[in-house]
Design a protein around this motif. Structure first.
Motif, PDB file in Angstrom:
ATOM      1  N   ALA A   2       0.824  -1.207   0.000  1.00 25.22           N
ATOM      2  CA  ALA A   2       0.000   0.000   0.000  1.00 25.22           C
ATOM      3  C   ALA A   2       0.860   1.260   0.000  1.00 25.22           C
ATOM      4  CB  ALA A   2      -0.917  -0.009   1.217  1.00 25.22           C
ATOM      5  N   TRP A   3       0.525   2.183  -0.893  1.00 24.69           N
ATOM      6  CA  TRP A   3       1.168   3.492  -0.919  1.00 24.69           C
ATOM      7  C   TRP A   3       0.289   4.487  -0.175  1.00 24.69           C
ATOM      8  CZ3 TRP A   3       5.745   5.364  -3.028  1.00 24.69           C
ATOM      9  CH2 TRP A   3       6.530   4.406  -3.688  1.00 24.69           C
ATOM     10  N   PRO A   4       0.885   5.449   0.498  1.00 24.63           N
ATOM     11  CA  PRO A   4       0.068   6.447   1.201  1.00 24.63           C
ATOM     12  C   PRO A   4      -0.624   7.378   0.208  1.00 24.63           C
ATOM     13  CG  PRO A   4       2.384   7.051   1.328  1.00 24.63           C
ATOM     14  CD  PRO A   4       2.335   5.686   0.692  1.00 24.63           C
ATOM     15  N   ASN A   5      -1.709   7.998   0.675  1.00 29.56           N
ATOM     16  CA  ASN A   5      -2.427   9.036  -0.069  1.00 29.56           C
ATOM     17  C   ASN A   5      -3.221   8.518  -1.262  1.00 29.56           C
ATOM     18  OD1 ASN A   5      -1.372  11.128   1.634  1.00 29.56           O
ATOM     19  ND2 ASN A   5       0.558  10.980   0.484  1.00 29.56           N
ATOM     20  N   HIS A   6      -3.479   7.209  -1.301  1.00 33.13           N
ATOM     21  CA  HIS A   6      -4.342   6.670  -2.339  1.00 33.13           C
ATOM     22  C   HIS A   6      -5.687   6.224  -1.759  1.00 33.13           C
ATOM     23  CE1 HIS A   6      -0.673   6.560  -4.795  1.00 33.13           C
ATOM     24  NE2 HIS A   6      -1.486   6.472  -5.832  1.00 33.13           N
ATOM     25  N   ASP A   7      -5.973   6.634  -0.546  1.00 34.14           N
ATOM     26  CA  ASP A   7      -7.258   6.307   0.056  1.00 34.14           C
ATOM     27  C   ASP A   7      -7.653   7.405   1.027  1.00 34.14           C
ATOM     28  OD1 ASP A   7      -5.519   5.895   2.158  1.00 34.14           O
ATOM     29  OD2 ASP A   7      -6.140   3.827   2.563  1.00 34.14           O
ATOM     30  N   ARG A   8      -8.785   7.259   1.631  1.00 36.93           N
ATOM     31  CA  ARG A   8      -9.351   8.175   2.624  1.00 36.93           C
ATOM     32  C   ARG A   8      -9.719   9.533   2.013  1.00 36.93           C
ATOM     33  NH1 ARG A   8      -8.780   5.754   7.861  1.00 36.93           N
ATOM     34  NH2 ARG A   8      -7.552   3.845   7.654  1.00 36.93           N
ATOM     35  N   LEU A   9      -9.760  10.574   2.845  1.00 37.07           N
ATOM     36  CA  LEU A   9     -10.384  11.828   2.415  1.00 37.07           C
ATOM     37  C   LEU A   9      -9.456  13.035   2.480  1.00 37.07           C
ATOM     38  CD1 LEU A   9     -13.882  11.391   4.122  1.00 37.07           C
ATOM     39  CD2 LEU A   9     -13.199  10.750   1.801  1.00 37.07           C
ATOM     40  N   SER A  10      -8.174  12.827   2.274  1.00 37.45           N
ATOM     41  CA  SER A  10      -7.289  13.991   2.158  1.00 37.45           C
ATOM     42  C   SER A  10      -7.670  14.777   0.913  1.00 37.45           C
ATOM     43  CB  SER A  10      -5.828  13.544   2.049  1.00 37.45           C
ATOM     44  OG  SER A  10      -5.602  12.888   0.807  1.00 37.45           O
TER      45      SER A  10
END
Length: 332
Positions: free
Chosen positions: A96-104
């Motif tokens: 998993a790479w950061p910043n490819h999910d959630r609501l940023s």
């Protein structure tokens, strides 16, 4: 088909929402297109999807199927209210790479651009947050949404699976910022067998003018004649997943049997009754139906015209009593 306003907006949507989660994993593209054509012919103008639908290595596939349908023309895009969601990880396969999910703000921007490309459209009518993000402040979320609205890429924002306090928090912060309408809809788990949303989610939605869009209106097939299908040896959804797990509970199994008996006595179909019950609930815009076949769609459309008699409604409340609104549900 009946239509209603989506929450406090001026947007008119059908009382049934066409859910597309099965498009790709269970229903191939040709049949998916046939179902969407049939829904449009029946007056269903509200189509719901999510960027992660298709799942796993096929995530995004469902949006692509819808996009190919819209690209056929015939005023399809102009006739439908198109809703999708953002939150789940859409990054490349592997670690998993950061910043490819959630609501940023970064992922919201990335998510919109990718969904627009797959959907082959220039705007999303209702962009929904698929889950709460405890690490991203609503000030950041609304800033990202405001930019997208100004660019014409998103018209309205909605939530999904939000608790009541997050609905309130989101819209209070939107009001303080000014210039943004805030959340206009909440998509939540709500049906006869699962009524906890009545405690706080639905009252919060009504207080802030959100349209309620229930998902899993048949509770994974449980309310669609699961026991009858079990006896007859049919209905794959009744023998797997949430429905099968629920039926292992003897108390719930007894409730479902009472439900099916009451529906039979009224001369009605279980799935029709479950949908009609939701359509009569306060604050509900329309339940999401996820047909895998044309026949399932036709059954759902019938429910819009069904008016349940008072005696059956009273019996349903006895079989599946709701928790009641809070705080009365847990306090004096």
């Amino acid at each position: 088909m009946e239509y209603t306003q989506l929450g406090r907006t001026g947007l008119k949507v059908s009382r049934l929402v066409l859910g597309t989660m099965n498009f790709g994993p269970q229903t191939d593209e040709a049949d998916s297109h046939a179902i969407m054509d049939a829904a449009l012919d029946a007056g269903v103008n509200f189509i719901d999807t999510a960027n992660v639908y298709g799942w796993g290595e096929n995530k995004g596939r469902t949006e692509s199927i819808i996009g190919n349908w819209l690209a056929k023309g015939g005023d399809r895009r102009d006739k439908v209210v198109l809703a999708t969601k953002v939150y789940g990880n859409m990054g490349p396969d592997g670690p998993a790479w950061p910043n490819h999910d959630r609501l940023s703000a970064l992922n919201i921007r990335r998510g919109v651009e990718a969904s627009l490309k797959r959907l082959q459209t220039d705007h999303i009518d209702l962009y929904q947050f698929h889950h709460i993000d405890r690490n991203t402040p609503f000030e950041e979320i609304w800033q990202a949404v405001d930019v997208l609205v100004q660019q014409g890429k998103v018209l309205y924002a909605g939530s999904s699976n939000f608790p009541g306090y997050k609905i309130a928090q989101a819209n209070e912060i939107a009001a303080r910022r000014g210039g943004t309408i805030g959340l206009v809809s909440e998509q939540c788990l709500y049906n006869l067998a699962e009524r906890r949303a009545e405690m706080e989610v639905i009252p919060a939605a009504q207080e802030y003018g959100l349209g309620v869009i229930p998902w899993s209106p048949l509770h994974g097939g449980l309310l669609g004649g699961a026991l009858r299908k079990e006896r007859e040896g049919g209905g794959s959804r009744s023998t797997s997943g949430r429905s099968a797990d629920s039926l292992k509970d003897s108390a719930l199994r007894e409730q479902v049997q009472r439900y099916e008996d009451a529906v039979d006595k009224a001369g009605l179909q279980p799935g029709d009754v479950a949908l009609a019950w939701l359509l009569g609930r306060p604050g509900v815009t329309g339940p999401i139906v996820g047909p895998r076949t044309r026949e399932q769609l036709d059954s759902a459309v019938r429910a819009v015209d069904l008016r349940l008699p008072a005696e059956l409604l009273a019996e349903l409340d006895e079989i599946f009593p709701g928790p009641g609104p809070s705080p009365e549900a847990f306090a004096w």
